[in-house]
Design an enzyme around this catalytic site. Structure first.
Site, PDB file in Angstrom:
ATOM      1  N   ALA A 178      -9.809   5.012   4.178  1.00 50.48           N
ATOM      2  CA  ALA A 178      -9.734   6.137   5.126  1.00 50.48           C
ATOM      3  C   ALA A 178     -11.030   6.917   5.232  1.00 50.48           C
ATOM      4  O   ALA A 178     -11.690   7.204   4.230  1.00 50.48           O
ATOM      5  CB  ALA A 178      -8.615   7.109   4.776  1.00 50.48           C
ATOM      6  N   GLY A 179     -11.392   7.221   6.470  1.00 51.56           N
ATOM      7  CA  GLY A 179     -12.501   8.120   6.748  1.00 51.56           C
ATOM      8  C   GLY A 179     -13.805   7.445   7.137  1.00 51.56           C
ATOM      9  O   GLY A 179     -14.721   8.108   7.612  1.00 51.56           O
TER      10      GLY A 179
ATOM     11  N   GLY B 281      -8.495   8.588   9.753  1.00 46.33           N
ATOM     12  CA  GLY B 281      -8.774   8.595  11.185  1.00 46.33           C
ATOM     13  C   GLY B 281      -9.862   9.565  11.619  1.00 46.33           C
ATOM     14  O   GLY B 281     -10.126   9.704  12.806  1.00 46.33           O
TER      15      GLY B 281
ATOM     16  N   ASN C 250      -9.271   1.219   9.535  1.00 44.92           N
ATOM     17  CA  ASN C 250      -8.529   0.877  10.743  1.00 44.92           C
ATOM     18  C   ASN C 250      -9.210   1.494  11.972  1.00 44.92           C
ATOM     19  O   ASN C 250      -9.762   0.811  12.824  1.00 44.92           O
ATOM     20  CB  ASN C 250      -7.077   1.363  10.615  1.00 44.92           C
ATOM     21  N   THR C 251      -9.217   2.837  12.016  1.00 43.62           N
ATOM     22  CA  THR C 251      -9.658   3.525  13.232  1.00 43.62           C
ATOM     23  C   THR C 251     -11.116   3.223  13.578  1.00 43.62           C
ATOM     24  O   THR C 251     -11.461   3.107  14.759  1.00 43.62           O
ATOM     25  CB  THR C 251      -9.455   5.046  13.064  1.00 43.62           C
TER      26      THR C 251
ATOM     27  N   LYS D  26       0.858  -1.185   0.000  1.00 45.68           N
ATOM     28  CA  LYS D  26       0.000   0.000   0.000  1.00 45.68           C
ATOM     29  C   LYS D  26       0.896   1.238   0.000  1.00 45.68           C
ATOM     30  O   LYS D  26       1.628   1.481   0.955  1.00 45.68           O
ATOM     31  CB  LYS D  26      -0.908   0.019   1.231  1.00 45.68           C
TER      32      LYS D  26
END
Lengths: 67, 267
Positions: free
Chosen positions: B195-196, B169, B217-218, B108
């Site tokens: 992301a997001g 995040g 992830n987050t 990535k």
């Protein structure tokens, strides 16, 4: 002699240290890591026979959690 | 792109590798490796991102590592270049990752442009991608939701395009579904929102738009119950994919249509 590992200074007796010896000294034997010496990757298969000398900059990296 | 007949059993194919799960998850921000593994298992993800960092020099000989908890026999690693702000840093990181992971070449690529927003620097990203692809890497690329840049990244040989939904995040969800739609319609390689995403409905919306997968992830790691959120995300990805393939009804603004018969009413 002094070498720089991951940004910290380490002092060793003698003029050089063998790569496998450093790996054991750092408790990394059998673990997964990759090594760079002065910006050049040293493949695992070539660690035997590599020495670190005074002033060498060494990076030892591994995988950590990340996204 | 020409229309393809989609099937719910279609696998996600990235650079010739085949995956059942369309949920890709990051391994950062968990409390410990046990929680990481339990959440990954609950998500049923097969691809896990990892970061490449300096090893802890003061460690004991039996200190556990992330890779012990996520064995390569079961998971496909996706080493990232998080924290890199130039193409040189990103390339150096991925060369080290390839050495670390015994020649593994699926990566990535992300090159950041600003420490506050973590917004991608697409110029540096394109420069790095060209060099990495020429050297045999399969590059999944994090990028902005700019459709022109997304197409350029595909044209230079990236194997998956990964536009942001919103800032890394931030959990703000999908801010520009219209741009994502354009990227998806133009793409000949998988489009994976990266992301997001903040909660399950965000993931479902991404899949309903026609994304091939979602990387997060987050949203999982910082949920109050990460393992339960991982399970919710798995279901959201699956239901969003099913809804996309099922084909939603046409929107009919301001024109109601009763679901029950209008004849035979009791007067």
């Amino acid at each position: 002699m002094k070498i720089f590992i991951n940004g910290s200074t380490k002092e060793f007796k003698g003029a050089k240290i063998a790569a496998p010896e450093l790996v054991i000294y750092l408790n990394l034997d059998g673990k997964r890591f990759a090594i760079e010496k002065n910006g050049q990757i040293i493949p695992k298969s070539h660690l035997n026979g590599v020495y670190f000398n005074d002033g060498d900059k060494i990076e030892i990296i591994g995988a950590v959690g990340g996204g | 792109m020409e229309d393809k007949i989609l099937n719910i059993n279609d696998k996600l194919i990235i650079a010739g590798r085949s995956f059942q799960s369309r949920l890709l998850i990051g391994t950062g921000k968990y409390n410990n490796f046990e929680e990481t593994r339990t959440a990954v298992d609950a998500s049923a993800s097969e691809i896990v991102t990892v970061a490449i960092r300096r090893i802890n020099l003061g460690q004991s000989s039996d200190e556990p590592s992330l890779l012990d908890f996520l064995p390569s026999k079961k998971f496909t690693y996706l080493p990232n270049t998080a924290g890199c702000y130039t193409s040189e840093e990103a390339i150096r990181t991925l060369y080290l990752a390839r050495e670390l992971l015994d020649g593994h070449n699926l990566v990535k690529l992300e090159v950041l442009g600003d420490p506050n927003t973590l917004y991608p620097n697409v110029v540096e990203t394109i420069n790095a991608a060209k060099i990495l692809i020429a050297d045999g890497f399969d590059v999944m690329v994090y990028t902005s939701d700019d459709p022109i840049i997304a197409k350029q990244l595909e044209d230079i040989g990236c194997c998956a395009i990964m536009p942001l939904a919103s800032l890394i995040g931030s959990g703000m969800g999908i801010l520009n579904p219209w741009n994502l739609q354009i990227i998806i319609e133009n793409a000949g390689v998988p489009v994976i929102v990266d992301a997001g995403v903040g909660t399950a409905s965000d993931a479902a919306i991404a899949m309903e738009l026609g994304c091939d997968g979602v990387l997060m992830n987050t949203a999982i790691a910082l949920a109050e119950n990460p393992v339960l959120m991982a399970s919710a995300m798995k279901k959201a990805i699956e239901s969003g994919r099913e809804a996309f393939i099922a084909g939603r009804m046409a929107k009919k603004p301001y024109s109601a249509s009763p679901s029950s018969p209008v004849k035979g009413l009791i007067r």
